[in-house]
Design a protein around this motif. Structure first.
Motif, PDB file in Angstrom:
ATOM      1  N   LEU A 150       0.845  -1.189   0.000  1.00 59.30           N
ATOM      2  CA  LEU A 150       0.000   0.000   0.000  1.00 59.30           C
ATOM      3  C   LEU A 150       0.879   1.237   0.000  1.00 59.30           C
ATOM      4  O   LEU A 150       1.778   1.373   0.834  1.00 59.30           O
ATOM      5  CB  LEU A 150      -0.915   0.024   1.225  1.00 59.30           C
ATOM      6  CG  LEU A 150      -2.349  -0.473   0.980  1.00 59.30           C
ATOM      7  CD1 LEU A 150      -2.333  -1.974   0.701  1.00 59.30           C
ATOM      8  CD2 LEU A 150      -3.244  -0.148   2.152  1.00 59.30           C
ATOM      9  N   MET A 153      -1.500   7.017   1.579  1.00 58.54           N
ATOM     10  CA  MET A 153      -2.882   7.358   1.243  1.00 58.54           C
ATOM     11  C   MET A 153      -3.019   8.849   0.976  1.00 58.54           C
ATOM     12  O   MET A 153      -2.488   9.681   1.713  1.00 58.54           O
ATOM     13  CB  MET A 153      -3.820   6.941   2.373  1.00 58.54           C
ATOM     14  CG  MET A 153      -5.288   7.092   2.019  1.00 58.54           C
ATOM     15  SD  MET A 153      -6.352   6.239   3.181  1.00 58.54           S
ATOM     16  CE  MET A 153      -7.956   6.559   2.434  1.00 58.54           C
ATOM     17  N   GLN A 173      -5.928   2.582   6.342  1.00 63.29           N
ATOM     18  CA  GLN A 173      -4.819   1.912   5.682  1.00 63.29           C
ATOM     19  C   GLN A 173      -4.370   0.680   6.461  1.00 63.29           C
ATOM     20  O   GLN A 173      -4.133  -0.389   5.878  1.00 63.29           O
ATOM     21  CB  GLN A 173      -3.652   2.888   5.518  1.00 63.29           C
ATOM     22  CG  GLN A 173      -2.553   2.378   4.608  1.00 63.29           C
ATOM     23  CD  GLN A 173      -1.731   3.518   4.041  1.00 63.29           C
ATOM     24  OE1 GLN A 173      -2.166   4.658   4.038  1.00 63.29           O
ATOM     25  NE2 GLN A 173      -0.555   3.220   3.565  1.00 63.29           N
ATOM     26  N   VAL A 176      -6.922  -2.132   5.905  1.00 60.58           N
ATOM     27  CA  VAL A 176      -6.836  -2.775   4.588  1.00 60.58           C
ATOM     28  C   VAL A 176      -5.661  -3.752   4.549  1.00 60.58           C
ATOM     29  O   VAL A 176      -5.771  -4.868   4.023  1.00 60.58           O
ATOM     30  CB  VAL A 176      -6.704  -1.719   3.475  1.00 60.58           C
ATOM     31  CG1 VAL A 176      -6.417  -2.384   2.131  1.00 60.58           C
ATOM     32  CG2 VAL A 176      -7.973  -0.885   3.385  1.00 60.58           C
ATOM     33  N   LEU A 229      -4.741   4.309  -2.301  1.00 60.88           N
ATOM     34  CA  LEU A 229      -6.056   4.714  -1.812  1.00 60.88           C
ATOM     35  C   LEU A 229      -6.130   6.236  -1.750  1.00 60.88           C
ATOM     36  O   LEU A 229      -5.157   6.899  -1.391  1.00 60.88           O
ATOM     37  CB  LEU A 229      -6.319   4.137  -0.420  1.00 60.88           C
ATOM     38  CG  LEU A 229      -6.215   2.613  -0.268  1.00 60.88           C
ATOM     39  CD1 LEU A 229      -6.460   2.213   1.181  1.00 60.88           C
ATOM     40  CD2 LEU A 229      -7.196   1.909  -1.190  1.00 60.88           C
ATOM     41  N   GLU A 230      -7.296   6.772  -2.088  1.00 58.34           N
ATOM     42  CA  GLU A 230      -7.522   8.216  -1.992  1.00 58.34           C
ATOM     43  C   GLU A 230      -8.828   8.460  -1.251  1.00 58.34           C
ATOM     44  O   GLU A 230      -9.886   7.961  -1.664  1.00 58.34           O
ATOM     45  CB  GLU A 230      -7.594   8.855  -3.376  1.00 58.34           C
ATOM     46  CG  GLU A 230      -7.818  10.363  -3.300  1.00 58.34           C
ATOM     47  CD  GLU A 230      -7.988  10.999  -4.670  1.00 58.34           C
ATOM     48  OE1 GLU A 230      -7.689  12.188  -4.800  1.00 58.34           O
ATOM     49  OE2 GLU A 230      -8.433  10.291  -5.596  1.00 58.34           O
ATOM     50  N   ALA A 259     -13.885   6.346  -0.862  1.00 61.72           N
ATOM     51  CA  ALA A 259     -12.459   6.107  -1.112  1.00 61.72           C
ATOM     52  C   ALA A 259     -12.254   5.582  -2.522  1.00 61.72           C
ATOM     53  O   ALA A 259     -12.972   4.682  -2.971  1.00 61.72           O
ATOM     54  CB  ALA A 259     -11.896   5.116  -0.100  1.00 61.72           C
ATOM     55  N   VAL A 261      -9.902   3.560  -5.167  1.00 62.77           N
ATOM     56  CA  VAL A 261      -8.956   2.447  -5.099  1.00 62.77           C
ATOM     57  C   VAL A 261      -8.325   2.250  -6.466  1.00 62.77           C
ATOM     58  O   VAL A 261      -9.033   2.126  -7.473  1.00 62.77           O
ATOM     59  CB  VAL A 261      -9.653   1.139  -4.661  1.00 62.77           C
ATOM     60  CG1 VAL A 261      -8.640   0.002  -4.568  1.00 62.77           C
ATOM     61  CG2 VAL A 261     -10.373   1.325  -3.346  1.00 62.77           C
ATOM     62  N   THR A 276     -14.358   2.813  -6.835  1.00 68.56           N
ATOM     63  CA  THR A 276     -14.722   3.636  -5.679  1.00 68.56           C
ATOM     64  C   THR A 276     -15.498   2.789  -4.684  1.00 68.56           C
ATOM     65  O   THR A 276     -16.359   1.992  -5.081  1.00 68.56           O
ATOM     66  CB  THR A 276     -15.582   4.836  -6.108  1.00 68.56           C
ATOM     67  OG1 THR A 276     -14.859   5.614  -7.063  1.00 68.56           O
ATOM     68  CG2 THR A 276     -15.926   5.708  -4.914  1.00 68.56           C
ATOM     69  N   SER A 293     -12.392  -0.286   5.714  1.00 63.27           N
ATOM     70  CA  SER A 293     -11.235  -1.114   5.356  1.00 63.27           C
ATOM     71  C   SER A 293     -11.677  -2.522   4.981  1.00 63.27           C
ATOM     72  O   SER A 293     -11.118  -3.136   4.067  1.00 63.27           O
ATOM     73  CB  SER A 293     -10.235  -1.162   6.512  1.00 63.27           C
ATOM     74  OG  SER A 293     -10.810  -1.744   7.668  1.00 63.27           O
ATOM     75  N   ILE A 296     -13.174  -2.238   1.474  1.00 65.25           N
ATOM     76  CA  ILE A 296     -12.129  -2.075   0.458  1.00 65.25           C
ATOM     77  C   ILE A 296     -11.358  -3.380   0.270  1.00 65.25           C
ATOM     78  O   ILE A 296     -11.037  -3.776  -0.859  1.00 65.25           O
ATOM     79  CB  ILE A 296     -11.180  -0.928   0.852  1.00 65.25           C
ATOM     80  CG1 ILE A 296     -11.922   0.410   0.777  1.00 65.25           C
ATOM     81  CG2 ILE A 296      -9.946  -0.900  -0.046  1.00 65.25           C
ATOM     82  CD1 ILE A 296     -11.138   1.581   1.330  1.00 65.25           C
TER      83      ILE A 296
END
Length: 426
Positions: A150, A153, A173, A176, A229-230, A259, A261, A276, A293, A296
């Motif tokens: 990852l 973020m 984060q 995930v 991730l945003e 979020a 992805v 998303t 999380s 996602i």
């Protein structure tokens, strides 16, 4: 007739040399550290004396297994044991000399066998062939899985509460990473604690640590995919409802997150997957991060490795996944896999044809697998299930309806904030 002492001594030396050149010497050694194994390699050494040739061959073996950097950090060159020409081979195969070699390498060399020894007629140098037992770091077999990491973020500029967003992003984060690790489908490569990892490796490289531990250096690996991730939105709304009978006001808090992805192929920078994920909570941002999380993690896993059915026993199915990624009472769609499909233009695989044949509910969860009972079957009979491959995908219809209601509340709240801001600017 009794042989002279000199002849007897030479005969004894010859016998010992023969044993030394063909036998296997055994020396004591400490228990292996986790991840460090002993491997046997053949090497060749060259030197003015047989002793020098053996030490050169040992250095070569260490270099072959662990690299020249580690070989250069051994103290083989400092061995100054004096041996006579007549007993050179005998002493070189003795436990005493092997203990010296093991000490000089701090245990990285466990021992060796001299396979052959000869003298080069043109140079007069001794050439030996050795079988050397060297400590080597063995990487986890989990690294054979798809490697993922990852990245840092990102938080969109539209997110208002930056402090809450930063804390939420950190929890998200971590969640995930935990989820993807527990699926046992991916080799998750750390990118958040690299400074701590490097500090430990720097310590291993110091003189305070046995050279055997140096086998751990130079084994960090790259990743196949980078997950980015945003956080695009994070919002809290409070709705009030007055009870007609009691005049009491009930307040309901809704927390929503959105979020983005992306999964990027590190080697080519190609975006392999993008989407998303919206999540809804009603407690606090930490609870929302836990739910988000999980959503996602499921989203990523279902895109790459959907949960497979590995056994069917009547109406009980065994799923090839367990741990904290699955919970009792969860419901899934049962999907039958058909033939592989291909894009007619690019000829790329689109996965398998999928047919929903029913629903199942999780009844038992273990560390690596779980059990589910069939709830419904659509146009199929339990007896006809065998002979096909199946996957399951999560069912969350109620959450979707609740999410739409929360979105509406968030939209109204944002519109009110914007309206007040516009009036203030006027």
């Amino acid at each position: 007739m009794m042989e002279s002492p000199t002849i007897l001594r030479r005969m004894l030396v010859a016998i010992l040399m023969g044993v030394a050149l063909t036998g296997t010497a055994v020396i004591s050694h400490s228990a292996q550290a986790r991840g460090v194994e002993i491997v046997s390699v053949q090497s060749q050494g060259l030197g003015i004396t047989q002793r020098d040739a053996v030490l050169d061959g040992v250095r070569e073996a260490v270099s072959m297994v662990n690299g020249m950097a580690i070989a250069s950090q051994t103290s083989l060159a400092e061995l100054t044991t004096e041996v006579t020409t007549d007993t050179d081979s005998t002493f070189l195969m003795s436990s005493a000399f092997m203990e010296q070699v093991s000490t000089a390498t701090s245990g990285i060399v466990e021992g060796y066998d001299i396979l052959s020894s000869s003298e080069d007629a043109s140079t007069g140098l001794v050439i030996v062939e050795l079988s050397v037992r060297v400590a080597r770091y063995t990487a986890s077999k989990q690294l054979d899985r798809l490697r993922m990491a990852l990245g840092a973020m990102r938080i969109d500029n539209n997110v208002q509460d930056r402090a809450a967003a930063a804390e939420f992003a950190e929890d998200l984060q971590d969640g995930v990473i935990d989820y993807l690790t527990q699926t046992r489908r991916f080799a998750m490569i750390d990118r958040q604690l690299m400074a701590d990892t490097q500090a430990e490796l720097n310590f291993v490289a110091t003189a305070n640590v046995p050279t055997r531990e140096l086998a751990r250096l130079g084994n960090q690996v790259g990743t196949d995919y980078l997950v980015v991730l945003e956080l695009r939105d994070l919002f809290t709304t409070v709705s009030e409802r007055k009870m007609a009978t009691t005049n009491r006001v009930r307040r309901k808090t809704a927390l929503t997150s959105e979020a983005g992805v992306r999964i990027i192929d590190v080697a080519t920078s190609q975006i392999k997957f993008s989407g998303t994920v919206d999540s809804l909570g009603d407690k606090d941002y930490r609870d929302l991060a836990r739910k988000a999380s999980r959503a996602i993690g499921r989203y990523i896993q279902n895109a790459i490795y959907p949960i497979r059915i590995i056994a069917i026993d009547g109406d009980v199915l065994t799923l090839g996944q367990g741990g904290k990624t699955i919970e009792r009472g969860e419901r899934y769609s049962l999907i039958r896999l058909g033939e592989r499909l291909y894009d007619p233009y690019t000829k790329e695989s689109l996965g398998y044809q999928e047919t929903a044949v029913g629903t199942v509910m999780i009844t038992t969860v273990r560390a690596k697998q779980s059990k589910a009972e069939i709830e419904t079957l659509d146009g199929a009979d339990i007896a006809t299930l065998t002979g096909y491959e199946y996957v399951v995908r999560p069912i969350e219809p109620a959450a979707d309806a609740e999410m739409e209601a929360a979105r509406e509340r968030v939209k109204k709240a944002k519109d009110q904030v914007k309206s007040l801001k516009d009036k203030f600017d006027e």
